[in-house]
Design a protein around this motif. Structure first.
Motif, PDB file in Angstrom:
ATOM      1  N   MET A  37       0.823  -1.212   0.000  1.00  0.00           N
ATOM      2  CA  MET A  37       0.000   0.000   0.000  1.00  0.00           C
ATOM      3  C   MET A  37       0.851   1.254   0.000  1.00  0.00           C
ATOM      4  SD  MET A  37      -3.327  -0.826   2.353  1.00  0.00           S
ATOM      5  CE  MET A  37      -2.435  -1.287   3.828  1.00  0.00           C
ATOM      6  N   LEU A  38       1.980   1.239   0.710  1.00  0.00           N
ATOM      7  CA  LEU A  38       2.866   2.402   0.734  1.00  0.00           C
ATOM      8  C   LEU A  38       3.452   2.664  -0.647  1.00  0.00           C
ATOM      9  CD1 LEU A  38       4.502   4.578   2.281  1.00  0.00           C
ATOM     10  CD2 LEU A  38       6.231   2.818   2.660  1.00  0.00           C
ATOM     11  N   VAL A  39       3.924   1.620  -1.298  1.00  0.00           N
ATOM     12  CA  VAL A  39       4.492   1.785  -2.638  1.00  0.00           C
ATOM     13  C   VAL A  39       3.419   2.279  -3.606  1.00  0.00           C
ATOM     14  CG1 VAL A  39       5.497   0.519  -4.583  1.00  0.00           C
ATOM     15  CG2 VAL A  39       6.342   0.123  -2.269  1.00  0.00           C
ATOM     16  N   GLY A  40       2.221   1.725  -3.501  1.00  0.00           N
ATOM     17  CA  GLY A  40       1.124   2.191  -4.363  1.00  0.00           C
ATOM     18  C   GLY A  40       0.786   3.648  -4.107  1.00  0.00           C
ATOM     19  N   ALA A  41       0.764   4.066  -2.858  1.00  0.00           N
ATOM     20  CA  ALA A  41       0.448   5.457  -2.527  1.00  0.00           C
ATOM     21  C   ALA A  41       1.541   6.404  -3.026  1.00  0.00           C
ATOM     22  CB  ALA A  41       0.253   5.613  -1.027  1.00  0.00           C
ATOM     23  N   GLY A  53       2.169  10.135  -9.514  1.00  0.00           N
ATOM     24  CA  GLY A  53       2.722  10.060 -10.849  1.00  0.00           C
ATOM     25  C   GLY A  53       1.695   9.635 -11.889  1.00  0.00           C
ATOM     26  N   LEU A  54       0.611   9.028 -11.457  1.00  0.00           N
ATOM     27  CA  LEU A  54      -0.411   8.575 -12.392  1.00  0.00           C
ATOM     28  C   LEU A  54      -1.420   9.669 -12.740  1.00  0.00           C
ATOM     29  CD1 LEU A  54      -1.182   5.083 -10.783  1.00  0.00           C
ATOM     30  CD2 LEU A  54       0.244   5.569 -12.775  1.00  0.00           C
ATOM     31  N   VAL A  55      -1.469  10.708 -11.913  1.00  0.00           N
ATOM     32  CA  VAL A  55      -2.468  11.754 -12.106  1.00  0.00           C
ATOM     33  C   VAL A  55      -1.971  12.789 -13.084  1.00  0.00           C
ATOM     34  CG1 VAL A  55      -3.782  13.593 -10.987  1.00  0.00           C
ATOM     35  CG2 VAL A  55      -3.427  11.408  -9.840  1.00  0.00           C
TER      36      VAL A  55
END
Length: 40
Positions: free
Chosen positions: A29-33, A38-40
């Protein structure tokens, strides 16, 4: 002292696995957060 550590690890095998799974989930979850901006 080594006997105490071994007996403690042997007695808490199930919770040790659950804690490891929880820690891995938190890292994912930390890596995803951290990648989310960067995805936005």
């Amino acid at each position: 002292m080594i006997k105490q550590v071994k007996s403690t690890l042997h007695a808490s095998d199930a919770t040790l696995v659950q804690d490891a799974v929880g820690a891995v989930a938190l890292v994912i979850m930390l890596v995803g957060a951290l990648h989310l901006p960067g995805l936005v």
